[in-house]
Design a protein around this motif. Sequence first.
Motif, mmCIF file in Angstrom:
data_model
loop_
_atom_site.group_PDB
_atom_site.id
_atom_site.type_symbol
_atom_site.label_atom_id
_atom_site.label_comp_id
_atom_site.label_asym_id
_atom_site.label_seq_id
_atom_site.Cartn_x
_atom_site.Cartn_y
_atom_site.Cartn_z
ATOM 1 N N ALA A 435 0.830 -1.206 0.000
ATOM 2 C CA ALA A 435 0.000 0.000 0.000
ATOM 3 C C ALA A 435 0.867 1.259 0.000
ATOM 4 C CB ALA A 435 -0.931 -0.007 1.204
ATOM 5 N N GLU A 469 -10.830 4.474 5.815
ATOM 6 C CA GLU A 469 -10.743 3.075 6.233
ATOM 7 C C GLU A 469 -11.088 2.911 7.703
ATOM 8 O OE1 GLU A 469 -9.979 -0.984 6.737
ATOM 9 O OE2 GLU A 469 -10.599 0.239 5.033
ATOM 10 N N TRP A 480 -18.566 -0.820 -1.597
ATOM 11 C CA TRP A 480 -17.761 -0.406 -2.747
ATOM 12 C C TRP A 480 -16.991 0.884 -2.461
ATOM 13 C CZ3 TRP A 480 -18.286 4.239 -5.235
ATOM 14 C CH2 TRP A 480 -19.465 4.969 -5.010
ATOM 15 N N ALA A 483 -13.938 -0.042 -0.440
ATOM 16 C CA ALA A 483 -12.922 -0.705 -1.264
ATOM 17 C C ALA A 483 -12.064 0.283 -2.037
ATOM 18 C CB ALA A 483 -13.592 -1.674 -2.234
ATOM 19 N N PRO A 486 -6.913 1.917 -0.416
ATOM 20 C CA PRO A 486 -5.941 0.811 -0.425
ATOM 21 C C PRO A 486 -5.768 0.162 0.946
ATOM 22 C CG PRO A 486 -5.093 2.687 -1.659
ATOM 23 C CD PRO A 486 -6.343 3.160 -0.977
ATOM 24 N N HIS A 488 -7.980 -0.694 2.884
ATOM 25 C CA HIS A 488 -9.044 -1.679 3.061
ATOM 26 C C HIS A 488 -8.620 -3.068 2.574
ATOM 27 C CE1 HIS A 488 -13.190 -2.870 3.742
ATOM 28 N NE2 HIS A 488 -13.236 -3.416 2.540
ATOM 29 N N HIS A 489 -7.624 -3.108 1.715
ATOM 30 C CA HIS A 489 -7.217 -4.380 1.102
ATOM 31 C C HIS A 489 -5.972 -4.969 1.761
ATOM 32 C CE1 HIS A 489 -10.131 -3.663 -2.086
ATOM 33 N NE2 HIS A 489 -9.679 -2.415 -2.131
ATOM 34 N N ARG A 499 -2.570 -11.093 2.376
ATOM 35 C CA ARG A 499 -3.375 -11.129 1.161
ATOM 36 C C ARG A 499 -2.468 -10.927 -0.051
ATOM 37 N NH1 ARG A 499 -8.341 -7.173 3.179
ATOM 38 N NH2 ARG A 499 -9.061 -8.519 4.891
ATOM 39 N N ALA A 502 -4.078 -9.074 -3.283
ATOM 40 C CA ALA A 502 -4.201 -7.623 -3.144
ATOM 41 C C ALA A 502 -2.828 -6.950 -3.186
ATOM 42 C CB ALA A 502 -4.920 -7.283 -1.841
#
Length: 529
Positions: A435, A469, A480, A483, A486, A488-489, A499, A502
Amino acid sequence: MSATSAVARRTFADARKRTFAFAYFFAAVAAVNVLGYRKSYPDLADRIKFARSFGGNKAVRLFYGVPHDLLSTGGYAAWRVGGLMSIFAAMYGLLAAVRALRAEEDAGRAELVLANPVGRAAALRGALAGVLGGIALLWFATWLGFVVTRLAVGPSAYLALATVSPAAVFAGVGALTSQAAASRRVALELGSVAVGAALLVRVVADTTGGAGWLRWVTPLGWSEQMRAFAGARPAVLLLPLIATALLLAVAVPIALRRDVGSGLLPERDSAPPDHRLLGSPTRLALRLERGSLLGWLIGVGLFAFVIGIVSDSVSGIGISKNLQQQLAKLGVGQVLTPSGYIAFSFLFFILAVALFCCSQMAAAYHDEAEQRLETLFSLPVSRTGWLAGRLLLAVAGAAAVALCAGVLAWAGAKSQGVHVSFGDLIEAGANTLPASLLFLGIAALAFALVPRATAGIAYGLTTVAFVWELFGALLGAPAWTLALSPFHHVALVPAQSFRAGAAVAMLAIAAATSAAAVLIFERRDLTGP
């Protein structure tokens, strides 16, 4: 219009982007925390459980200080918003003062102003008035954030004042360091040391038994001692007022007497030749940025070490079901265990590493604004090689900061007997990079397309994405929209599994934006200040 008024208006206008960004941030944090508290703890029973669990928790006090009333919305806001945002207020005051004073001299604009029928005293009064105007806007935004959520108007104004009061004190610190140092960078570094020392003293006071008296020696502790919504102590406001007045009483006479562009600290006009790190533009950038990198390593490392130490005090006993549901929305349901707390804390280290990356691109634009690139590119140095080297240096620095966070968080936890593996926390450090490098790519693209807006775009997008976030899920925002951030992932390693998908996607975007930035920079004209 008087000279003082004109300089004040110009000072405020020059800093408007940063000021309005801070004001929006303060208003959003104030409003979201009040709304989140009411939603998470709708009745007295839930609030009592929360107070019992978090009231004496050292890990929580590290961020927010000592709570005085967790059973009322106002008392919670004073603890949660006042404790955290007073730190940001201190940084705002320092940045605003150094920008208004030392940065103007570095850029040569102070000499142009004084070449007109404007006395030094009038120019100085105007600059300080412009800084005060920014702090007033910060207070108004914070107060508005409380009022729109139906907190009482008068106590909200007092809480907002307590929250932003460190801004005035550290504006005084910035005014003084601007006289001591002969450059903006050194002035900011000296002021940042003062902010860090004030925060460290507050952390010790809030987390160490018998050290509570230390709150009276730090401006960040004075904000706590004002006790908004919990037995207010208006007399404590005299402390930041007196401290600010004393700092300005020292800084102003120096500013009126010294030569423009000089500083009190001695500078060496000559020194033995030192050719280290001059073999390439990238090595030169490392030489120029090594002090900044060291500061980031020390700051992040100390904070990570403290996070590891206090993680041992985390407990989920007494947590209401409602709060557990809210934590689940954030994806941090395991935060109430030592390893989960460390994992959640690394979300803030992602922010720190991302901001480090933003600072590197801001420094690249500073080189351009100071017209150093014109000299550099008159030599056999390609634009592509220069920017690619700066990006590689930023990546290496980010990796070093991330590794430092992982190692020292493990060391702090190990010192308290918390069982978290060294490998897991190295992975947690590495997890901050995808990120962060994504934001580096965005900052590089901003530098290539709109160089003057590099810092605003880079810092602004990073901050907005982080705040969204943290609070978007609590406000029930559509999935959405969450999302889009960044953050959030990013999985909370080691409490959650890394992850990989991602991470690869973010690294791919980072590579694409960085490559586009290099190609665009190769073709655009250089800009001035």
